[in-house]
Design an enzyme around this catalytic site. Structure first.
Site, short mmCIF file in Angstrom:
data_model
loop_
_atom_site.label_atom_id
_atom_site.label_comp_id
_atom_site.label_asym_id
_atom_site.label_seq_id
_atom_site.Cartn_x
_atom_site.Cartn_y
_atom_site.Cartn_z
N HIS A 103 0.85 -1.20 0.00
CA HIS A 103 0.00 0.00 0.00
C HIS A 103 0.88 1.25 0.00
O HIS A 103 0.57 2.24 -0.67
CB HIS A 103 -0.87 0.05 1.26
N GLY B 124 -2.55 -2.46 -7.49
CA GLY B 124 -1.39 -3.35 -7.43
C GLY B 124 -1.54 -4.51 -8.40
O GLY B 124 -2.64 -4.99 -8.65
N LYS C 208 -0.66 -7.48 -7.86
CA LYS C 208 -1.05 -8.74 -7.20
C LYS C 208 -2.49 -9.08 -7.54
O LYS C 208 -2.83 -10.23 -7.76
CB LYS C 208 -0.88 -8.65 -5.68
#
Ligand code: PAF
Length: 286
Positions: free
Chosen positions: A37, A147, A149
């Site tokens: 983050h 992100g 991910k």
């Protein structure tokens, strides 16, 4: 940094920023910040004049059987981190302010939302698209940062933005990992010590597939088998949700790797459901 709790306060701040002709970057989050983050916020800070971070555990992207209530939360620590990173405004709304009792409008990209994580989480991406579009509109952001991910999430949001002509530029940042390769996730706190020892093998397995492509293997089923064999030895407590080779943009399943492709997975370890992915390289031409 100002902390905002209501949509009305947010609208007033964004009106001020518009009058100042300031560009705005949004980093949407569900909180419980880790270095991933922090990277999104640092990067967002470089993109625009004003940086706004939303901190909202969005109930509409959780099924009743999922971890909405137990999702880790620490607003005090998150606020300190956001402030230290130069965030201008932190938006922490109440679910009742974000969703009226009679909320009835949903945004979804149905085909892409059924694939990969969507098979086990059928309403998830509908909730993500709906809350992100609301946040894009409320903040009038020029940029938003996500992100890698959550590869499927960013691919679906890109399609939503394109199809609905939303005037925002989406940026995606590389996954931040522990030194042993485990992708950072707020849900890693659910891992017990044995699970934590096995979890880094998720990315090691995906990396194995990537090196096999470099060595000339392009068949998706063979790549998948090699990774599953590796995981059978190294992640004995893992339960596989899926492991797929897909097109990076459309997420359509691939049988052969002919250009850069995404290998994505979800594995349950204890109470944690961990996702990860890798961009497989284009095979060398012979
Ligand atoms: O990736 C997340 O944390 C969430 O899905 C998001 C984008 C903040 C929407 O709730």
């Amino acid at each position: 940094m100002i902390t905002i709790h209501t949509k009305e306060e947010l609208k007033s701040i964004t009106r001020t920023w518009q009058n100042e002709r300031a560009s705005v970057c949004l980093v949407p989050t569900m909180g419980y910040y880790h270095a991933g983050h922090e990277d999104l916020m640092r990067y967002g800070r470089t993109l625009a004049d004003r940086l706004i971070v939303s901190l909202f555990v969005n109930p509409t992207q959780f099924s009743p059987s999922e971890d909405l209530d137990s999702y880790p939360r620490d607003h005090k620590r998150d606020t300190a981190i956001a402030e230290a990173l130069g965030v201008d405004a932190l938006f922490i709304p109440e679910p009742s302010d974000m969703y009226a009792n009679d909320h009835a409008t949903w945004v979804e990209v149905p085909e892409m939302g059924k694939l990969l994580c969507g098979a086990a989480r059928p309403i998830h991406f509908r909730g993500v698209c709906t809350v992100c579009l609301k946040l894009f509109l409320l903040t009038k952001a020029n940029y938003a940062v996500f992100g890698e991910k959550d590869w499927q999430q960013q691919a679906i949001l890109r399609r939503m933005v394109r199809d609905l002509d939303v005037d925002i530029s989406l940026h995606t940042r590389p996954t931040v990992r522990e030194s042993d390769g485990l992708a950072l996730s707020s849900r890693n706190v659910y891992l017990g010590s044995v699970e934590r020892q096995e979890a880094p093998h998720i990315f090691k397995g995906l990396s194995l597939a990537s090196s096999l492509v470099t060595q000339g293997e392009t068949n998706a089923a063979c790549l998948r088998d090699s990774v599953l064999q590796y995981w059978a030895k190294t992640i004995p407590h893992g339960r596989l949700d899926y492991l797929s080779v897909v097109d990076p943009e459309s997420l359509a399943p691939l049988t052969e790797v002919t250009s850069p492709a995404i290998m994505a997975c979800a594995i349950r370890l204890g109470t944690a459901r961990l996702i990860d992915n890798i961009l497989l390289p284009a095979p060398k031409r012979t």
